[in-house]
Structures are given as structure tokens and as C-alpha cells.
Design a protein around this motif. Structure first.
Motif, PDB file in Angstrom:
ATOM      1  N   GLY A  69       0.805  -1.223   0.000  1.00 12.87           N
ATOM      2  CA  GLY A  69       0.000   0.000   0.000  1.00 12.87           C
ATOM      3  C   GLY A  69       0.837   1.273   0.000  1.00 12.87           C
ATOM      4  N   LEU A  70       2.148   1.156   0.127  1.00 16.87           N
ATOM      5  CA  LEU A  70       3.004   2.351   0.103  1.00 16.87           C
ATOM      6  C   LEU A  70       3.630   2.489  -1.289  1.00 16.87           C
ATOM      7  CD1 LEU A  70       4.995   2.064   3.472  1.00 16.87           C
ATOM      8  CD2 LEU A  70       3.016   3.517   2.981  1.00 16.87           C
ATOM      9  N   ALA A  71       3.665   3.732  -1.780  1.00 18.98           N
ATOM     10  CA  ALA A  71       4.330   3.973  -3.066  1.00 18.98           C
ATOM     11  C   ALA A  71       5.805   4.183  -2.779  1.00 18.98           C
ATOM     12  CB  ALA A  71       3.714   5.198  -3.731  1.00 18.98           C
ATOM     13  N   ILE A  72       6.529   3.082  -2.641  1.00 24.19           N
ATOM     14  CA  ILE A  72       7.915   3.173  -2.180  1.00 24.19           C
ATOM     15  C   ILE A  72       8.874   2.627  -3.236  1.00 24.19           C
ATOM     16  CG2 ILE A  72       7.764   0.925  -0.936  1.00 24.19           C
ATOM     17  CD1 ILE A  72       9.627   3.924   0.467  1.00 24.19           C
ATOM     18  N   ALA A  73      10.070   3.224  -3.320  1.00 20.26           N
ATOM     19  CA  ALA A  73      11.107   2.768  -4.260  1.00 20.26           C
ATOM     20  C   ALA A  73      11.558   1.361  -3.874  1.00 20.26           C
ATOM     21  CB  ALA A  73      12.294   3.726  -4.183  1.00 20.26           C
ATOM     22  N   PRO A  74      12.056   0.580  -4.831  1.00 24.27           N
ATOM     23  CA  PRO A  74      12.571  -0.748  -4.477  1.00 24.27           C
ATOM     24  C   PRO A  74      13.691  -0.610  -3.445  1.00 24.27           C
ATOM     25  CG  PRO A  74      12.626  -0.390  -6.864  1.00 24.27           C
ATOM     26  CD  PRO A  74      12.217   0.902  -6.250  1.00 24.27           C
ATOM     27  N   PRO A  75      13.754  -1.555  -2.486  1.00 26.76           N
ATOM     28  CA  PRO A  75      14.772  -1.437  -1.442  1.00 26.76           C
ATOM     29  C   PRO A  75      16.163  -1.771  -1.973  1.00 26.76           C
ATOM     30  CG  PRO A  75      13.559  -3.485  -1.208  1.00 26.76           C
ATOM     31  CD  PRO A  75      12.900  -2.735  -2.329  1.00 26.76           C
ATOM     32  N   VAL A  76      17.187  -1.213  -1.334  1.00 20.16           N
ATOM     33  CA  VAL A  76      18.553  -1.663  -1.619  1.00 20.16           C
ATOM     34  C   VAL A  76      19.011  -2.512  -0.433  1.00 20.16           C
ATOM     35  CG1 VAL A  76      19.122   0.320  -3.062  1.00 20.16           C
ATOM     36  CG2 VAL A  76      19.709   0.368  -0.642  1.00 20.16           C
ATOM     37  N   SER A  77      20.011  -3.368  -0.678  1.00 24.87           N
ATOM     38  CA  SER A  77      20.497  -4.258   0.386  1.00 24.87           C
ATOM     39  C   SER A  77      21.539  -3.552   1.238  1.00 24.87           C
ATOM     40  CB  SER A  77      21.132  -5.506  -0.226  1.00 24.87           C
ATOM     41  OG  SER A  77      20.150  -6.200  -0.942  1.00 24.87           O
ATOM     42  N   GLY A  78      21.424  -3.761   2.540  1.00 21.95           N
ATOM     43  CA  GLY A  78      22.357  -3.157   3.479  1.00 21.95           C
ATOM     44  C   GLY A  78      23.593  -4.021   3.657  1.00 21.95           C
ATOM     45  N   GLY A  79      24.383  -3.678   4.671  1.00 24.86           N
ATOM     46  CA  GLY A  79      25.624  -4.407   4.940  1.00 24.86           C
ATOM     47  C   GLY A  79      25.623  -4.984   6.336  1.00 24.86           C
TER      48      GLY A  79
END
Ligand code: CTP
Ligand code: MG
Length: 394
Positions: A69-79
Motif C-alpha cells: 500500500g506504500l508507493a515506495i522505491a525498491p529497497p537496496v540491500s544493506g551491509g
């Protein structure tokens, strides 16, 4: 147009100190998870042009579910460390090169729009600014045996929070220098910026802007969340569909084998329709026919789960949560009892709720009336919805 302010929402940690269960940022506090609330705060802020989540590679499914339901950018992977996660996020923002970046812990779900206002203003004026609180308890330094060594003057002490605001280019350069220097364990970006020789200023934080860290923090978080959604609303819904030819009826999104079907414009899921009206009723937001006119051919044969998803999204758009759904299905047949828990689970899934917040009941009408004569099925529903005081007073 270039993005002037971007936000990085850090959620790649494992939450090792917070006890067993899924990572703390994905646990439900009060309808919503911490990460959902953190992301929404930035997405809803008109001054923030881009929101970038940073997540753990193992959490893709959790993220998918939590950000529905959120218009959110694709996530990036953390470290492996918070610092490495920030660097991964900053690197992903390089093509956009915002002027200012706000870095926030997803594990701090209660930040307000006003706090983000202050972060942007302070970040713009000093280039590096962090929210801070004065210390109200007296602070002692102790030795390994627990003996007090001295009392520290608390007037100059501050505890700091996120969102921390930095000029994007300066912070990225500082992070790269730290990486080259083999330093990987700065616990916040202010510490890294200080190390890099930047002057970091403070602005007023918020005492409710707590970070979920230890198991105990969850009970305080539940209390804060409860107060935030204190405007309790109840809605009721009612629906009837007549039997027609067919081999199953749809009830609560579940096909139940039967020697007839329910007739209607959509799939005639009488239970879901009553629930949709109950949710819309709690919002004082019209009824199902107003949002999905039967005259519109688009809804012919439509699966009714989309109507409940729509109603749940209207609740989320108001910053609210569905606390409970209860539906009573009235018919002589088919028998609903054997399917009760499957229906509960399906409704919970559609509305994005825990199954413990969904009740399905069934009754006959003692052979009286149209349901008693087996002409159709009726459903009565109630929905309990909790809205934030702020928007509901508008
Ligand atoms: N974080 C991150 N990447 C890491 C470590 C932490 O993105 N490698 C994020 C966390 O998800 C959290 C924020 O940084 O939102 C603050 O970190 P912390 O409170 O320490 O969270 P965790 O590292 O998840 O918890 P713990 O230290 O107890 O394992
Ligand atoms: Mg940590």
C-alpha cells in the motif's frame, strides 16, 4: 527536477538485542510495523522528494508485506554494520545526488512531521544536524565494580536520535574516507561526521521518538502507538444476496461447495460486502455501492477481495488501523462452521490483519424469513477502526 531532500530508512539490522521473533522493524506495534510507520512519515512529508529503504537480503518477503500500500522505491540491500548499510544507501542515491539526506532508523517509528521539518531546516542551515534531547536524570560514571567514580555535569550532555540530516556529498565523502581508513563501526552518522572533521549541530528531538532496542521497549511502543490511534470508530455493514444456479457460494473470499450460488453483479460475496460497508462506515466514507457502482460493468463478476483491500487502504490512507472485524452470516445452508477458520484466515489476509482480529460467526434464522426459507444469505458485520486524533479532528 533534481531531488533536493532524500531520506534513507535503515532496516537491514537483525535486532539481536530485542529478543526472539522476526526482526524488530517488521513486528506489528499496533496494526502497523515500525518500518511501515517510519517509511510513511517520510513519504507523507511534502519536503522529502525521495525515500530509499535499506533492508537485509533475507527480509525481501517481510519488506514486501510490510510496505503493502506504500508507493515506495525498491529497497537496496544493506551491509553487516549500520555504517555499511548507510554507505550502501548513500551510494544508491548518487545518481540523484540530493542536496540533503536524512538518515533514519526504521526502528524509530514515532517520528513526526514536525521533527522532519526541523531536521530539514537544521540540515540546510548547518550542513550536519542531529535531533537531541537533554538528559533529565543525574548521570554518574562508574567503575567495573559498580562504584561511582564521579557525577557528570548533565547540562552539556545530549542523547541523540535520528533522523540525522547532512549535506549529501559531504556525508558520502566522509563515509568513503571512513571505509578507506578501515573504520566500520560508527554507531551513527554524527559520530562518523565528527571523525571526518565536520561540525555537527543539534536540534530539538522528541521524547516519543524512541528506538526499539530491548524487549522492554515494545510495551512502551505499544502504549505510544495506542495513544496515537486513540480515535476509536465503529462501523456496521449489512448485505443480502439471493441464491441462483451454481455449484458454490463465495463467503469471506472462500469458495464453499453448494448446490446453488449467490446471484449478484460481482461474485456476490455477502460476507465481504458487509465487512466492506462496516469498514467504510467506521470511516464515515460512504458505502460499497458508492465506491463500486453496480451500474459499472467493470465490477461484473469481480472478486470481492479487492473491495475489502480498497476499504483497508482507505483506513491506511487516513493513518488509521483496523482493530477488529466481526461478521455474522445468516443462512440455513451451507454449513459455515466447518469453514470458519479458513474464512477467518482469508479475511485476515485480505485486510492485512492478524487472524486473532477477525471473527466469523454463523447462525440460522430458525427457518423464518427469506434466509429461513433458503432464498438467500444475509450477513451483518462490524468493524472497529482506530484513527489518529490529528487527522480525524480535521
Ligand atoms: N541497521 C542496518 N544495518 C545494519 C545494522 C543496523 O540498517 N547492519 C539499522 C537497523 O535496522 C535499525 C538501525 O540501523 O533500524 C539502528 O540499529 P540497531 O538499533 O542497532 O538495530 P539492529 O542492529 O537491528 O539491532 P541489534 O543491534 O540489537 O542487533
Ligand atoms: Mg545494531
Amino acid at each position: 527536477m533534481a531531488i533536493s531532500v532524500a531520506a534513507l530508512v535503515l532496516a537491514a539490522g537483525r535486532g539481536r538485542r530485542s529478543g526472539p521473533g522476526i526482526p524488530k522493524q517488521y513486528r506489528r506495534l499496533d496494526g502497523n510495523s515500525a518500518i511501515y510507520s517510519s517509511l510513511s512519515a517520510f513519504l507523507d512529508h511534502p519536503g522529502v522528494g525521495y525515500v530509499q529503504p535499506v533492508i537485509h537480503v533475507d527480509d525481501r518477503d517481510l519488506f514486501e508485506k510490510a510496505s503493502q500500500g506504500l508507493a515506495i522505491a525498491p529497497p537496496v540491500s544493506g551491509g553487516d554494520t549500520r555504517q555499511a548499510s548507510v554507505l550502501a544507501g548513500l551510494t544508491s542515491l548518487e545518481p540523484q545526488t540530493p542536496d540533503l539526506v536524512l538518515i533514519h532508523d526504521a526502528a524509530r517509528p514515532f517520528l513526526t512531521c514536525e521533527l522532519i521539518d526541523r531536521a530539514i531546516a537544521a540540515g540546510r542551515s548547518s550542513g550536519a544536524a542531529v535531533p537531541a534531547l537533554r538528559v533529565s536524570d543525574t548521570v554518574k560514571e562508574v567503575d567495573a565494580a559498580g562504584r561511582i567514580m564521579r557525577t557528570i555535569d548533565r547540562a552539556t550532555l545530549r542523547t541523540v536520535q535520528t533522523p540525522q540530516a547532512f549535506g549529501f556529498k559531504a556525508l558520502l565523502a566522509a563515509h568513503r574516507r571512513a571505509q578507506e581508513a578501515g573504520l566500520s563501526d560508527f554507531s551513527d552518522d554524527a559520530a562518523l561526521a565528527e571523525w571526518a572533521g565536520m561540525t555537527v549541530t543539534v536540534f530539538e528531538g522528541e521524547s516519543t521518538n524512541m528506538k526499539l532496542t530491548m524487549p522492554d521497549d515494545f510495551s512502551r511502543a505499544h502504549e505510544i502507538a495506542l495513544l496515537r490511534h486513540g480515535d476509536m470508530r465503529t462501523g456496521m455493514g449489512f448485505d443480502v444476496h439471493a441464491f441462483g444456479p451454481g455449484d458454490h457460494v463465495m463467503l469471506g473470499g472462500v469458495p464453499i461447495p453448494f448446490d446453488r450460488a449467490l446471484a449478484g453483479h460481482s461474485d456476490a460475496d455477502v460476507a465481504l460486502h458487509a465487512l466492506v460497508d462496516a469498514v467504510l462506515g467506521a470511516l464515515a466514507d460512504g458505502d460499497i455501492g458508492q465506491h463500486f457502482p453496480p451500474s459499472d460493468p467493470k465490477w461484473k463478476g469481480a472478486a470481492s477481495d479487492q473491495f475489502l483491500i480498497f476499504a483497508a487502504e482507505r483506513v491506511a490512507a487516513r493513518g488509521g488501523i483496523i482493530a477488529h472485524l466481526d461478521v455474522t452470516i445468516v443462512c440455513e445452508a451451507p454449513k459455515v462452521g466447518p469453514h470458519r477458520d479458513v474464512i477467518r484466515a482469508r479475511i485476515a489476509d485480505i485486510a492485512g490483519l492478524d487472524m486473532s482480529r477477525v471473527s466469523v460467526k454463523a447462525t440460522t434464522s430458525e427457518r423464518l424469513g427469506f434466509t429461513g426459507r433458503g432464498e438467500g444469505i444475509a450477513a451483518y458485520a462490524t468493524a472497529t477502526v482506530r484513527l489518529p486524533w490529528s487527522t480525524s479532528h480535521a
